[in-house]
Enzyme design. Structure first.
Site, PDB file in Angstrom:
ATOM      1  CD  GLN A  18       0.914   0.772   2.040  1.00 19.10           C
ATOM      2  OE1 GLN A  18       0.673   0.262   0.961  1.00 19.10           O
ATOM      3  NE2 GLN A  18       0.586   2.018   2.322  1.00 19.10           N
ATOM      4  CG  ASN A 160       1.277  -0.609  -6.185  1.00 18.02           C
ATOM      5  OD1 ASN A 160       0.130  -0.506  -6.612  1.00 18.02           O
ATOM      6  ND2 ASN A 160       1.836   0.321  -5.404  1.00 18.02           N
ATOM      7  CD  GLU A 161       1.099   3.790  -6.873  1.00 16.45           C
ATOM      8  OE1 GLU A 161       2.002   4.304  -6.198  1.00 16.45           O
ATOM      9  OE2 GLU A 161      -0.092   4.094  -6.766  1.00 16.45           O
ATOM     10  CG  ASN A 297      -2.979   2.284  -7.963  1.00 16.78           C
ATOM     11  OD1 ASN A 297      -3.834   1.440  -8.199  1.00 16.78           O
ATOM     12  ND2 ASN A 297      -1.893   2.019  -7.264  1.00 16.78           N
ATOM     13  CD  GLU A 375      -3.040   1.640  -4.361  1.00 16.46           C
ATOM     14  OE1 GLU A 375      -2.789   2.813  -4.006  1.00 16.46           O
ATOM     15  OE2 GLU A 375      -2.188   0.746  -4.383  1.00 16.46           O
ATOM     16  CD1 TRP A 429       3.247   3.391   0.697  1.00 15.40           C
ATOM     17  CD2 TRP A 429       4.818   1.982   1.458  1.00 15.40           C
ATOM     18  NE1 TRP A 429       2.930   2.117   0.262  1.00 15.40           N
ATOM     19  CE2 TRP A 429       3.886   1.238   0.708  1.00 15.40           C
ATOM     20  CE3 TRP A 429       5.907   1.315   2.036  1.00 15.40           C
ATOM     21  CZ2 TRP A 429       3.990  -0.132   0.519  1.00 15.40           C
ATOM     22  CZ3 TRP A 429       6.009  -0.055   1.851  1.00 15.40           C
ATOM     23  CH2 TRP A 429       5.065  -0.756   1.095  1.00 15.40           C
ATOM     24  CE1 TYR A 437      -5.396   7.928   0.519  1.00 17.35           C
ATOM     25  CE2 TYR A 437      -3.705   7.472   2.147  1.00 17.35           C
ATOM     26  CZ  TYR A 437      -4.128   8.133   1.009  1.00 17.35           C
ATOM     27  OH  TYR A 437      -3.273   8.995   0.359  1.00 17.35           O
TER      28      TYR A 437
HETATM   29  C1  BGP Z   1      -0.157   4.446  -3.575  1.00 16.66           C
HETATM   30  C2  BGP Z   1       0.366   3.142  -3.038  1.00 16.66           C
HETATM   31  C3  BGP Z   1      -0.307   2.669  -1.808  1.00 16.66           C
HETATM   32  C4  BGP Z   1      -0.729   3.761  -0.860  1.00 16.66           C
HETATM   33  C5  BGP Z   1      -1.359   4.938  -1.556  1.00 16.66           C
HETATM   34  C6  BGP Z   1      -1.572   6.147  -0.693  1.00 16.66           C
HETATM   35  O1  BGP Z   1       0.864   5.119  -4.194  1.00 16.66           O
HETATM   36  O2  BGP Z   1       0.249   2.133  -3.994  1.00 16.66           O
HETATM   37  O3  BGP Z   1       0.507   1.689  -1.234  1.00 16.66           O
HETATM   38  O4  BGP Z   1       0.208   4.068   0.061  1.00 16.66           O
HETATM   39  O5  BGP Z   1      -0.593   5.358  -2.657  1.00 16.66           O
HETATM   40  O6  BGP Z   1      -0.392   6.861  -0.591  1.00 16.66           O
HETATM   41  P1  BGP Z   1       0.095   7.533   0.731  1.00 16.66           P
HETATM   42  O7  BGP Z   1       0.079   6.451   1.739  1.00 16.66           O
HETATM   43  O8  BGP Z   1       1.461   8.039   0.431  1.00 16.66           O
HETATM   44  O9  BGP Z   1      -0.848   8.629   1.002  1.00 16.66           O
END
Ligand code: BGP
Length: 467
Positions: A18, A160-161, A297, A375, A429, A437
């Protein structure tokens, strides 16, 4: 007055794909996202992203100037191993060595994630995490990272996630391979990821390196919209598949009986079964006894209602408020709670859900040891006016969530740090570049950074440790 401990980390979070850009620089190989983002009709690419590959020194200087003493980064697997396995790319090793050394030089502690969604394309094409063959290659990548950077990196996350990999890729169709309603594959992928995670924790511990290892889960609160037994059950099923299944694996070392009953009920409705191989549970058990932390997160919670119609999902990737639909047959539908504000991307803003989740971890998973909020942050369409960005709603969002954290600490939860998502504006993404953000605004044409109002506010909190 409540105060954060002096050693509480006020960090900023990023992820390689990202922020780095430079997707074809210095021998990097392709990940699944490169393939999809470069298809005709794709609205954005990561080719430049926030150009962190070239500008990390400036960004770390900003961290230093703004009192940010931790940074989440991830290592792009295909910079280190361009094909995912085989020959190591020395330029990839050099980049991360330089980056990690610079973090340490600036007093910004690196928290490194091994896999933040960017699976090498060859393994993705070969079945992604549904094919357990990938696990040995992932372990090889992890070993290289531990051997190379493990003397200086003291915080590692395996994944991550996992839930986002499974849900977004196979249920909501917003991540590669963009499949929808394939709940059976999603559940199997979760289990396979839990095995890869467990093996990696066990490997790290065998290597006796001087740091800690954990995993980063996205934990979404699930709240029934009414007290009816149907809505309460919808809530429980959604919670089991998206939170409890993985928390059990990571911190109990097995799936509890009620967890498996719920998962089997979900799978049965879709004629699916879960494949657990001999030896899997032993691996989970060993890793659960060794894991050092939970990275949590938290962005949002969902309000659930029972739903037995056909599954229907619409992902709001544009910020057109009120366009999201999320209803899964046999699990439940996410509905609006008029009392709760949402972002333009329809994410309910619900700090109480964060507090409740933190307390639940303490109660249900007493061996969690410590939690980092890995996060948390607010997607917002920041207005850039004469070089200034007034993101007061983001400040309010972060303030309320930091209050929830302080309250959880007072209630006995061991929380050691907070990494705001995101340090600077990054590629989202499935939403592109207009969902911002960052503490630092990025002009994606010039790559110039501008501190937002929230950056100054965060600086004062990080300094005083008081809200
Ligand atoms: C989490 C991810 C991040 C980031 C964030 C915000 O799920 O770990 O990489 O992208 O969400 O999400 P989004 O960009 O879809 O708003």
């Amino acid at each position: 007055m409540k105060k954060f401990a002096d050693d509480f980390i006020f960090g900023g979070a990023t992820a390689a794909y990202q922020v780095e850009g430079a997707t074809q620089t210095d021998g990097r190989g392709p990940c699944a996202w490169d393939y999809y983002m470069n298809q005709p009709g794709s609205h954005f690419t990561a080719d430049n992203a926030s150009d962190f590959y070239h500008r990390y020194k400036d960004d770390l200087q900003l961290c230093r100037d703004f009192g940010i003493n931790g940074i989440r980064i991830s290592i792009s697997w295909t910079r280190i191993l361009p094909q995912g396995c085989g020959k190591i790319n020395p330029k990839g090793i050099k980049y991360y060595n330089d980056l990690i050394n610079e973090c340490i030089k600036c007093g910004v502690e690196p928290f490194v994630t091994l896999h933040h969604f960017d699976t090498p394309l060859p393994f993705f094409n070969d079945g992604h995490w549904l094919n357990r063959n990938i696990i040995k290659h992932y372990l090889n990548f992890a070993r290289i990272c531990f051997e190379t950077f493990g003397d200086r990196v003291k915080k590692w996350a395996t994944f991550n996630e996992p839930w986002s990999i499974a849900q977004n890729g196979y249920i909501s169709g917003s991540f590669p391979p963009y499949k929808k309603y394939d709940i059976n594959s999603a559940v199997q992928i979760l289990h396979n990821l839990m095995i890869a995670h467990a093996k990696t924790v066990n490997l790290y511990k065998e290597m006796s390196l001087p740091g800690e290892i954990g995993i980063v889960h996205t934990l979404e609160g699930k709240v029934p919209i009414s007290n009816s037994s149907e809505d309460v059950k919808a809530c429980r099923l959604d919670d089991t598949i998206s939170n409890k299944f993985m928390l059990d694996a990571c911190f109990k070392g097995h799936y509890a009986k009620d967890t498996l009953t719920d998962i089997q009920e979900i799978l049965a409705q879709n004629d699916g079964t879960l494949r657990i191989e001999p030896g899997d549970i032993e691996l989970l058990t060993k890793a659960a006894s060794q894991i050092d932390f939970l990275g949590m997160n938290y962005y949002s919670s969902h309000f659930l209602q029972a739903y037995n119609g056909e599954s229907l999902i619409h992902h709001n990737g544009t910020g057109e408020k009120g366009t999201s639909i999320f209803a899964l047959r046999g699990i439940g539908a996410r509905v609006t709670n008029p009392a709760v504000e949402t972002t333009d991307w329809d994410w309910p803003i619900y700090p109480q859900g964060m507090y409740d989740m933190l307390l639940r971890i303490k109660k249900d998973y007493p061996n969690y040891k410590k939690i980092y909020i890995a996060e948390n942050g607010m997607g917002y369409k920041d207005d850039f006016i004469n070089g200034k960005i007034d993101d007061t709603p983001r400040i309010k969002y972060v303030q309320e969530h930091l209050e929830a954290i302080l309250n959880a600490i007072s209630a006995g939860v061991n929380i050691k740090g907070y990494y705001i998502w995101s340090l600077m504006d990054v590629l989202s993404w499935s939403n592109g570049y207009n969902k911002r953000y960052g503490l630092f605004y990025v002009d994606f044409n010039t790559q110039k950074r501008y501190p937002k109002k929230s950056a100054y506010w965060y600086k004062s909190i990080a300094h005083k440790k008081i809200l």
